[in-house]
Design a protein around this motif. Structure first.
Motif, PDB file in Angstrom:
ATOM      1  N   LEU A 283      89.124 158.082 -42.407  1.00  0.00           N
ATOM      2  CA  LEU A 283      89.255 159.956 -42.490  1.00  0.00           C
ATOM      3  C   LEU A 283      90.773 160.979 -42.223  1.00  0.00           C
ATOM      4  O   LEU A 283      91.001 160.641 -41.349  1.00  0.00           O
ATOM      5  CB  LEU A 283      88.456 161.173 -41.330  1.00  0.00           C
ATOM      6  CG  LEU A 283      88.181 162.460 -41.182  1.00  0.00           C
ATOM      7  CD1 LEU A 283      88.257 163.353 -41.935  1.00  0.00           C
ATOM      8  CD2 LEU A 283      87.685 162.908 -39.757  1.00  0.00           C
ATOM      9  N   THR A 284      91.738 161.145 -43.305  1.00  0.00           N
ATOM     10  CA  THR A 284      92.719 161.925 -43.270  1.00  0.00           C
ATOM     11  C   THR A 284      92.499 162.961 -43.707  1.00  0.00           C
ATOM     12  O   THR A 284      91.889 164.128 -43.631  1.00  0.00           O
ATOM     13  CB  THR A 284      93.717 160.815 -43.743  1.00  0.00           C
ATOM     14  OG1 THR A 284      93.198 161.294 -45.148  1.00  0.00           O
ATOM     15  CG2 THR A 284      93.751 159.297 -43.708  1.00  0.00           C
ATOM     16  N   ALA A 285      93.772 164.274 -43.334  1.00  0.00           N
ATOM     17  CA  ALA A 285      93.604 165.173 -43.296  1.00  0.00           C
ATOM     18  C   ALA A 285      93.639 165.009 -44.861  1.00  0.00           C
ATOM     19  O   ALA A 285      93.054 166.589 -45.524  1.00  0.00           O
ATOM     20  CB  ALA A 285      94.946 165.593 -43.277  1.00  0.00           C
ATOM     21  N   GLN A 286      94.040 164.160 -46.431  1.00  0.00           N
ATOM     22  CA  GLN A 286      93.452 164.408 -47.553  1.00  0.00           C
ATOM     23  C   GLN A 286      92.264 164.197 -47.779  1.00  0.00           C
ATOM     24  O   GLN A 286      91.957 164.376 -49.186  1.00  0.00           O
ATOM     25  CB  GLN A 286      94.752 162.991 -48.192  1.00  0.00           C
ATOM     26  CG  GLN A 286      95.788 163.762 -48.002  1.00  0.00           C
ATOM     27  CD  GLN A 286      96.365 162.374 -47.964  1.00  0.00           C
ATOM     28  OE1 GLN A 286      96.112 161.655 -49.460  1.00  0.00           O
ATOM     29  NE2 GLN A 286      98.022 162.822 -48.574  1.00  0.00           N
ATOM     30  N   SER A 287      91.750 163.789 -46.735  1.00  0.00           N
ATOM     31  CA  SER A 287      89.824 163.377 -47.037  1.00  0.00           C
ATOM     32  C   SER A 287      89.609 165.195 -47.572  1.00  0.00           C
ATOM     33  O   SER A 287      88.027 164.931 -48.237  1.00  0.00           O
ATOM     34  CB  SER A 287      89.199 163.386 -45.988  1.00  0.00           C
ATOM     35  OG  SER A 287      89.644 161.612 -45.617  1.00  0.00           O
ATOM     36  N   ASN A 288      89.739 166.317 -46.982  1.00  0.00           N
ATOM     37  CA  ASN A 288      89.534 167.584 -47.025  1.00  0.00           C
ATOM     38  C   ASN A 288      90.612 168.366 -47.316  1.00  0.00           C
ATOM     39  O   ASN A 288      90.997 168.594 -46.710  1.00  0.00           O
ATOM     40  CB  ASN A 288      88.581 167.883 -45.799  1.00  0.00           C
ATOM     41  CG  ASN A 288      87.542 169.235 -45.792  1.00  0.00           C
ATOM     42  OD1 ASN A 288      87.891 169.782 -46.610  1.00  0.00           O
ATOM     43  ND2 ASN A 288      86.995 168.963 -44.944  1.00  0.00           N
ATOM     44  N   LEU A 289      89.851 169.015 -48.541  1.00  0.00           N
ATOM     45  CA  LEU A 289      90.647 169.942 -49.564  1.00  0.00           C
ATOM     46  C   LEU A 289      91.249 170.943 -47.636  1.00  0.00           C
ATOM     47  O   LEU A 289      92.551 171.704 -47.521  1.00  0.00           O
ATOM     48  CB  LEU A 289      90.029 171.084 -50.252  1.00  0.00           C
ATOM     49  CG  LEU A 289      91.396 172.074 -50.616  1.00  0.00           C
ATOM     50  CD1 LEU A 289      92.346 171.322 -51.326  1.00  0.00           C
ATOM     51  CD2 LEU A 289      90.264 172.954 -52.539  1.00  0.00           C
ATOM     52  N   LEU A 290      90.615 171.982 -46.867  1.00  0.00           N
ATOM     53  CA  LEU A 290      90.479 172.925 -45.907  1.00  0.00           C
ATOM     54  C   LEU A 290      91.421 172.269 -44.808  1.00  0.00           C
ATOM     55  O   LEU A 290      92.332 172.867 -44.172  1.00  0.00           O
ATOM     56  CB  LEU A 290      89.646 173.204 -45.481  1.00  0.00           C
ATOM     57  CG  LEU A 290      89.750 174.159 -44.344  1.00  0.00           C
ATOM     58  CD1 LEU A 290      90.165 175.391 -44.839  1.00  0.00           C
ATOM     59  CD2 LEU A 290      88.113 174.592 -44.013  1.00  0.00           C
ATOM     60  N   LEU A 291      91.461 170.936 -44.553  1.00  0.00           N
ATOM     61  CA  LEU A 291      92.399 169.509 -43.630  1.00  0.00           C
ATOM     62  C   LEU A 291      93.270 169.939 -44.340  1.00  0.00           C
ATOM     63  O   LEU A 291      95.090 169.639 -43.628  1.00  0.00           O
ATOM     64  CB  LEU A 291      91.543 168.818 -43.800  1.00  0.00           C
ATOM     65  CG  LEU A 291      90.692 168.543 -42.637  1.00  0.00           C
ATOM     66  CD1 LEU A 291      90.062 166.997 -42.426  1.00  0.00           C
ATOM     67  CD2 LEU A 291      90.810 168.614 -41.164  1.00  0.00           C
TER      68      LEU A 291
END
Length: 141
Positions: free
Chosen positions: A42-50
Motif C-alpha cells: 500500500l503506497t499513496a499511489q494505490s488510491n487516488l484520494l491518498l
C-alpha cells in the motif's frame, strides 16, 4: 526569512510526504472480488484520494516555506496542511482494513507518513514563537 527553524520542519514534512508517495505504508495479502490472494504494498499511489492528499500536503508544505513575510497566512496554510495530513493518515489506516487479517504488516517506511503531522506541529510551534517575538518587539518601539 527562509533560514528559520520552521522552514526546516516544513521542508522535512514535504520530503516525507513525497517519500510516502513511493515507499509503502503496509504490505500484505489482498483479496479482491473473486480473485486469488495477491501480495500488495500500500503506497499513496494505490488510491487516488491518498495520492491527491499526499501530493497536496507536500506541495502546501513547500508553499508555506515561502510565506514567511505573512505569518498569519503561513499559519493558516500549515494548519490546513496538518488537518490534511491527519486525514491522510486516517485514510491509510482505513485502507489497511481491506487486507487479509493477520497476513500483513506495517512497513518501516510507514514512518514517513506518521512523521508528517509531527513535523507540521513543530513548524506551527516555530511560527507561533516568531509571532510572539514580533509582537514583543513591537511593544518596545
Amino acid at each position: 526569512m527562509i533560514q528559520r527553524l520552521q522552514s526546516v520542519w516544513l521542508l522535512l514534512a514535504a520530503a516525507a510526504a513525497f517519500c510516502s508517495l513511493k515507499f509503502s505504508f503496509y504490505s500484505g495479502n489482498l483479496i479482491k472480488d473473486n480473485q486469488p490472494k495477491a501480495f500488495v504494498s500500500l503506497t499513496a499511489q494505490s488510491n487516488l484520494l491518498l495520492l491527491i492528499l499526499t501530493a497536496g500536503v507536500g506541495i502546501a508544505s513547500l508553499i508555506a516555506i515561502f510565506l514567511y513575510k505573512t505569518r498569519k497566512m503561513q499559519m493558516r496554510i500549515v494548519l490546513i496542511t496538518l488537518l490534511g495530513s491527519l486525514l491522510n493518515l486516517g485514510l491509510y489506516f482505513s485502507e489497511t482494513q481491506k487486507f487479509v487479517a493477520g497476513e500483513g504488516k506495517y512497513d518501516l517506511t510507514a514512518i514517513f507518513a506518521i512523521f508528517i503531522p509531527v513535523l507540521l506541529f513543530f513548524a506551527i510551534r516555530g511560527i507561533r514563537r516568531d509571532e510572539k517575538l514580533v509582537k514583543s518587539l513591537d511593544r518596545l518601539r
